[in-house]
Design a protein around this motif. Structure first.
Motif, PDB file in Angstrom:
ATOM      1  N   VAL A  40       0.848  -1.193   0.000  1.00  0.00           N
ATOM      2  CA  VAL A  40       0.000   0.000   0.000  1.00  0.00           C
ATOM      3  C   VAL A  40       0.882   1.242   0.000  1.00  0.00           C
ATOM      4  O   VAL A  40       2.109   1.157   0.097  1.00  0.00           O
ATOM      5  CB  VAL A  40      -0.943   0.030   1.218  1.00  0.00           C
ATOM      6  N   ARG A  41       0.232   2.413  -0.119  1.00  0.00           N
ATOM      7  CA  ARG A  41       1.001   3.641  -0.297  1.00  0.00           C
ATOM      8  C   ARG A  41       1.446   4.240   1.020  1.00  0.00           C
ATOM      9  O   ARG A  41       2.548   4.759   1.128  1.00  0.00           O
ATOM     10  CB  ARG A  41       0.149   4.641  -1.068  1.00  0.00           C
ATOM     11  N   ASN A  42       0.588   4.200   2.023  1.00  0.00           N
ATOM     12  CA  ASN A  42       0.955   4.867   3.269  1.00  0.00           C
ATOM     13  C   ASN A  42       0.207   4.233   4.446  1.00  0.00           C
ATOM     14  O   ASN A  42      -0.526   3.260   4.277  1.00  0.00           O
ATOM     15  CB  ASN A  42       0.649   6.362   3.190  1.00  0.00           C
ATOM     16  N   THR A  68      -2.350   5.315   6.231  1.00  0.00           N
ATOM     17  CA  THR A  68      -3.807   5.367   6.116  1.00  0.00           C
ATOM     18  C   THR A  68      -4.310   4.228   5.245  1.00  0.00           C
ATOM     19  O   THR A  68      -5.270   3.532   5.596  1.00  0.00           O
ATOM     20  CB  THR A  68      -4.246   6.715   5.491  1.00  0.00           C
ATOM     21  N   ALA A  69      -3.631   4.056   4.104  1.00  0.00           N
ATOM     22  CA  ALA A  69      -4.057   3.006   3.184  1.00  0.00           C
ATOM     23  C   ALA A  69      -3.879   1.626   3.816  1.00  0.00           C
ATOM     24  O   ALA A  69      -4.662   0.703   3.546  1.00  0.00           O
ATOM     25  CB  ALA A  69      -3.277   3.104   1.879  1.00  0.00           C
ATOM     26  N   GLN A  84      -6.827   1.215   6.103  1.00  0.00           N
ATOM     27  CA  GLN A  84      -7.983   1.044   5.218  1.00  0.00           C
ATOM     28  C   GLN A  84      -8.033  -0.390   4.696  1.00  0.00           C
ATOM     29  O   GLN A  84      -9.094  -1.011   4.638  1.00  0.00           O
ATOM     30  CB  GLN A  84      -7.858   2.020   4.043  1.00  0.00           C
ATOM     31  N   ALA A  85      -6.860  -0.903   4.318  1.00  0.00           N
ATOM     32  CA  ALA A  85      -6.798  -2.258   3.765  1.00  0.00           C
ATOM     33  C   ALA A  85      -7.267  -3.293   4.801  1.00  0.00           C
ATOM     34  O   ALA A  85      -7.932  -4.262   4.453  1.00  0.00           O
ATOM     35  CB  ALA A  85      -5.377  -2.571   3.301  1.00  0.00           C
ATOM     36  N   GLY A 143      -9.374  -2.650   7.315  1.00  0.00           N
ATOM     37  CA  GLY A 143     -10.815  -2.424   7.459  1.00  0.00           C
ATOM     38  C   GLY A 143     -11.612  -3.047   6.328  1.00  0.00           C
ATOM     39  O   GLY A 143     -12.713  -3.565   6.527  1.00  0.00           O
ATOM     40  N   ASP A 144     -11.028  -3.011   5.123  1.00  0.00           N
ATOM     41  CA  ASP A 144     -11.737  -3.531   3.951  1.00  0.00           C
ATOM     42  C   ASP A 144     -11.519  -5.020   3.746  1.00  0.00           C
ATOM     43  O   ASP A 144     -11.994  -5.584   2.770  1.00  0.00           O
ATOM     44  CB  ASP A 144     -11.279  -2.784   2.693  1.00  0.00           C
ATOM     45  N   GLU A 171      -8.668  -6.608   3.106  1.00  0.00           N
ATOM     46  CA  GLU A 171      -7.591  -7.017   2.208  1.00  0.00           C
ATOM     47  C   GLU A 171      -6.417  -7.594   2.970  1.00  0.00           C
ATOM     48  O   GLU A 171      -5.641  -8.373   2.435  1.00  0.00           O
ATOM     49  CB  GLU A 171      -7.070  -5.803   1.440  1.00  0.00           C
ATOM     50  N   PHE A 224      -9.854   7.006  11.876  1.00  0.00           N
ATOM     51  CA  PHE A 224     -10.897   6.067  11.432  1.00  0.00           C
ATOM     52  C   PHE A 224     -11.926   5.866  12.541  1.00  0.00           C
ATOM     53  O   PHE A 224     -13.124   5.821  12.293  1.00  0.00           O
ATOM     54  CB  PHE A 224     -10.278   4.726  11.048  1.00  0.00           C
ATOM     55  N   GLY A 261     -15.466  -1.917   0.301  1.00  0.00           N
ATOM     56  CA  GLY A 261     -15.010  -1.462   1.612  1.00  0.00           C
ATOM     57  C   GLY A 261     -16.155  -1.232   2.586  1.00  0.00           C
ATOM     58  O   GLY A 261     -17.311  -1.120   2.204  1.00  0.00           O
ATOM     59  N   ASN A 262     -15.768  -1.142   3.864  1.00  0.00           N
ATOM     60  CA  ASN A 262     -16.757  -0.974   4.924  1.00  0.00           C
ATOM     61  C   ASN A 262     -17.590   0.283   4.784  1.00  0.00           C
ATOM     62  O   ASN A 262     -18.783   0.294   5.037  1.00  0.00           O
ATOM     63  CB  ASN A 262     -16.035  -0.917   6.273  1.00  0.00           C
ATOM     64  N   ARG A 315      -3.193   0.341  -7.934  1.00  0.00           N
ATOM     65  CA  ARG A 315      -1.967  -0.326  -7.492  1.00  0.00           C
ATOM     66  C   ARG A 315      -1.534  -1.409  -8.477  1.00  0.00           C
ATOM     67  O   ARG A 315      -1.238  -2.531  -8.090  1.00  0.00           O
ATOM     68  CB  ARG A 315      -2.168  -0.989  -6.136  1.00  0.00           C
ATOM     69  N   GLU A 366      -4.954   8.853  -0.143  1.00  0.00           N
ATOM     70  CA  GLU A 366      -4.887   8.830   1.311  1.00  0.00           C
ATOM     71  C   GLU A 366      -6.106   8.135   1.903  1.00  0.00           C
ATOM     72  O   GLU A 366      -6.280   8.102   3.120  1.00  0.00           O
ATOM     73  CB  GLU A 366      -4.785  10.252   1.879  1.00  0.00           C
TER      74      GLU A 366
END
Lengths: 333, 534
Positions: A194-196, A198-199, A202-203, A205-206, A208, A222, B125-126, B223, B501
């Motif tokens: 991922v990029r950072n 936050t991502a 997020q990953a 949470g989603d 991934e 979050f 996503g959530n 990505r 972000e």
């Protein structure tokens, strides 16, 4: 065609009159910290002092190497970095800060030679999914993350400044070979790139990924948006584990700056009680001046972080090039 | 009478002064295109040979090559699969509401690839659209499938427009001859119609292929590791500039080979009518009731995904904004910064295009052909590589330009010069030299003739060229990303960085502004399209 032409003229007029020209700004800041985290505090500085700050946002490592590339002709007055590794990499381009500014933070939070100073502290923590991770699965230390049971489950931001600083600290503590071995182990575990930070969260949470080593304050955002966000974070249970690294964001004034006084005023402003309260409360980082009581919104306190953190001299992690080389050699970049 | 002086100047073609000036201008523009690329090469060769070989033979480099090819193949296949049936339905059947379908098939051009990627990411996503609206989640779209989908949904109208024009212009008698010789309708389509569509298809593929190779916003958000994404990572995140330079050179090589193949394939093909008389206008096939339903079913599917999806996801995020008025000042700032680059870029591109177009139309020669080819360099070279070349050029060759607004505007103008050139050249072809010659005979000097006769006539073309460049520059991402002066954060960059972000709500107003603005572009295309139809 006429209407299009008229519209074009109107737009041209707007562009000429409305576009704020960057050249009018007083201070030029290269910020490796994200816009959403720091823009309010910069606006507050401008409101208080009348000094405009012209900001170039970018990755911390990117801006550090850009500064090296630009050399003494850089337009920047200030560099605000996510981590001490990047500050160390360009410390030679900084001018010495006034003693009274340096004295505002404990010696651990500034460069040995007084060229940069921390503006806020942050702990590295392990973020994990509350939906897919059971208590007994949690690793005891960061080294465990190379275990095959984490295959495909870790989110990694290999270009992120804090991640690179963490690898740099690992090199200092364990040596280059061990650091490379750890990176290879992570790569062998097929991480989600991922990029950072936050991502990375997020990953999780989603769905991934299930784990990520991040800075402590990202998850807070979050959680503020949704209490039930299915991610939690913790310190690695092993005291002194490299995973519990205490890092700082920090800043230095470029030697080539024509506005040193204003630049130092900006640093003093960031170390003021109001600004430290902002970092502590709004951004959920840790204050560095010791004058502000940290307001916590998560379960991890500064005392916990300090108690659990490994001892790493932040002055020793400045070899950014060497760190990047290892990350590349491991195949993560 | 000023007749004596007029004779040597008389027919427009024998004006050495004008020709010399225009040629010099054209060569200067060509040099401006090539010089930075020279710096890119210089930078790439700063590394010693062993390092270069090590870099180029990294398994990662090969993987990126494969990924880039796979992405181009995927996008071409998927966008053709959407465009071909639509073009056939609109131009060769009696589908009800064809005019509406025609508009619906072009509207997706208003949603740039990175905005489409944003919409696709926002589905899962959530906090995503599907979970919050319908209570279920899908895996995050990413990698090859995500990037292919995002880019195809944006680019298929380019192929559609080409195919529709070709299908409408196809000589019906060829197909009839095939039928008379006993071919089945299927065989006619595969062996007669389709081959005749190839030139149009390849022209569309060239545009879409170059776009896909050069795209960076959609692949970065998805990505997917292709060359442009890797350049972005190497440059922006870890700043390995020599490796970035090599990746850029490879990317340019890929783009040029695509252009070369397209022109080779086109040269070998002969599909024009050679007999006398005019070709028969194609007849429309009568669709049965079921055919109408199936046709509209397909149209609905494409429209739902390409237009409905981004609009729904964007509306969803827009509705979740707590305090839109508080975001307005930022939005206005970003919008006016976009304007401050796009407006001068449009004017500059038109100014550069004028001498190049005049050379091509009035003074055809090997030199003017060369200059016109050079004018296309900025368009064919992938934007990220082009911008990277200018970074090196300004850092080491022209320091006073580094991080300036002027540089950004100039690179926009060079990159989009080809877009401005098309309409201006077409307009010039329509100005008969005899009108200019008459003006000269009546005593007007070359400047006066150009100003009072030529320019008013070609003005629609100039305006069209400027509008094209302007709208494309408004939503441009990769060049702005590398060349933005400190503090310059136009719509596209603000939206992209918010999205990467993970702040999809904050990105929504910028995405909406970009789509609303790009709709202008679509209106413009449709308008031109209708005119061409008439």
């Amino acid at each position: 065609m006429k209407t299009i032409r008229n519209a074009l003229f109107a737009l041209a007029a707007t562009a000429v009159t409305a576009a704020p020209l960057p050249a009018l700004a007083d201070l030029t800041l290269y910020s490796g910290r994200g816009e959403t985290l720091v823009a309010p505090i910069i606006a507050a500085f401008t409101a208080e002092t009348g000094i405009n700050v012209n900001v170039r946002y970018g990755g911390t490592a990117e801006l550090a190497i850009l500064l090296q590339e630009e050399g003494d002709r850089s337009p920047a007055d200030l560099f605000w970095a996510q981590d001490a590794a990047a500050l160390g990499a360009v410390a030679g381009m900084f001018q010495a800060l006034p003693q009274e500014t340096l004295d505002r933070v404990p010696a651990a939070y500034r460069d040995n030679e007084g060229r940069w100073i921390a503006t806020s502290g942050r702990g590295r923590v392990l973020a994990y999914s509350t939906e897919r991770v059971s208590a007994e699965e949690l690793p005891a230390g960061m080294a465990d993350l190379t275990d095959p049971r984490f295959r495909g489950r870790i989110a990694v931001p290999p270009t992120n400044g804090s991640f690179l600083a963490h690898v740099a600290a690992l090199r200092v503590v364990a040596g280059d070979d061990a650091a490379l071995e750890w990176l290879r182990g992570i790569q062998a575990n097929e991480p989600v790139i991922v990029r950072n930070n936050t991502a990375a969260i997020q990953a999780i949470g989603d769905g991934e990924a299930d784990f990520a080593v991040t800075n402590n304050y990202y998850l807070v955002r979050f959680k503020r948006a949704a209490d039930d966000f299915p991610v939690n974070q913790m310190l690695f249970p092993t005291e002194g584990d490299i995973g519990n690294l205490l890092l700082v964001a920090g800043m230095g004034v470029l030697s080539g700056s024509d506005h040193s006084d204003e630049a130092v005023a900006f640093i003093d402003f960031l170390l003021s009680d109001a600004a430290q309260q902002f970092f502590s409360g709004e951004v959920a980082e840790f204050p560095v001046t010791g004058r502000v009581i940290p307001t916590r919104v998560d379960d991890i306190s500064l005392e916990d972080v300090v108690r659990m953190a490994p001892e790493v001299d932040l002055n020793t992690i400045g070899d950014l090039e060497g760190t990047l080389e290892l990350v590349r050699e491991a195949g993560l970049l | 009478m000023a007749h004596a002086g007029g004779i040597s100047l008389f027919p427009g073609r024998h004006m050495p002064a004008a020709r010399v000036i225009f040629s010099a201008l054209g060569l200067a523009i060509g040099a401006l295109m090539l010089l930075p690329l020279f710096w890119l090469v210089m930078r790439a060769f700063q590394a010693d040979l062993a390092t270069v070989i090590a870099m180029l033979t990294r398994p990662r480099t090969l993987q990126m090559l494969i990924n880039t090819m796979a992405l181009v193949a995927g996008v071409l296949a998927l966008s053709t699969a959407m465009a071909l049936p639509l073009a056939w339905l609109v131009s060769r059947t009696d589908l009800k509401g064809r005019r509406l379908v025609n508009i619906l098939a072009v509207i997706p051009l208003a949603v740039p690839g990175y905005v489409m990627a944003y919409a696709l990411i926002g589905l899962s996503g959530n906090f995503g659209f599907l979970n919050q609206t319908f209570g279920f989640t899908i895996p995050r779209l990413q990698g090859w499938s995500g990037a292919t989908l995002a880019l195809s949904l944006y680019t298929f109208p380019y192929i559609y427009l080409n195919l529709r024009a070709a299908l409408a212009g196809l000589d019906q008698s060829i197909e009839e001859a095939a039928r008379a010789l006993g071919a089945t309708p299927r065989a006619v389509f595969l062996r007669v119609t389709l081959p005749h569509l190839m030139p149009a298809l390849m022209a569309g593929w060239l545009v879409v292929g170059l776009y896909t190779i050069g795209d960076f916003g959609a692949v970065a958000l998805m990505r997917y590791e292709v060359f442009s994404y890797a350049i972005y990572i190497q440059y922006s995140a870890v700043f390995d500039r020599i490796y970035a330079a090599w990746l850029a050179l490879i990317l340019i090589a890929i783009a040029l080979s695509v252009v070369w193949w397209e022109s080779r394939l086109r040269e070998g093909a002969h599909y024009t009518r050679t007999g006398s008389g005019t070709g028969a206008r194609p007849q429309r096939r009568k669709l049965s009731a079921l055919g109408q339903v199936l046709g509209w079913g397909f149209v609905t599917l494409v429209v739902l995904v390409s237009i409905g999806l981004p609009v729904a996801v964007l509306s969803f995020w827009m509705l979740r904004i707590d305090d839109l008025p508080a975001m307005l000042p930022e939005l206005v700032r970003a919008f006016s910064q976009s304007l401050s680059a796009a407006v001068p870029a449009a004017v500059l591109a038109a100014l550069m295009a004028l001498p190049v177009a005049v050379l091509a139309v009035r003074y055809p020669s090997p030199l003017s052909t060369l200059i016109n080819r050079l004018a296309f360099v900025g368009y064919a070279v992938p934007a990220l590589a082009f911008a990277l070349a200018f970074v090196f050029f300004s850092l080491h060759g022209a320091r006073f330009l580094y991080q300036t607004h002027l540089l950004l505007v100039t690179v926009y103008a060079l990159s989009f010069l080809a877009l401005a050139l098309g309409p201006i050249r077409s307009a010039l072809y329509q100005v008969r030299p005899s009108v200019e010659e008459a003006a000269r005979a009546l005593g007007h000097g070359p400047v006066s003739t150009f100003w009072r006769v030529t320019l008013p006539t070609i003005r629609p073309g100039v305006v069209a060229g400027m509008v094209l460049v302007f709208v494309i520059a408004m939503k441009e991402l990769p060049i702005a990303f590398l060349l933005a002066p400190t503090g310059f954060r136009p719509l596209s960059i603000t939206m992209f960085s918010r999205t990467s972000e993970g702040m999809l709500i904050d990105a929504a107003p910028y995405a909406a502004a970009i789509i609303a603005f790009s709709a202008l572009f679509v209106g413009f295309v449709l308008r031109h399209d209708r005119k061409a139809g008439e």
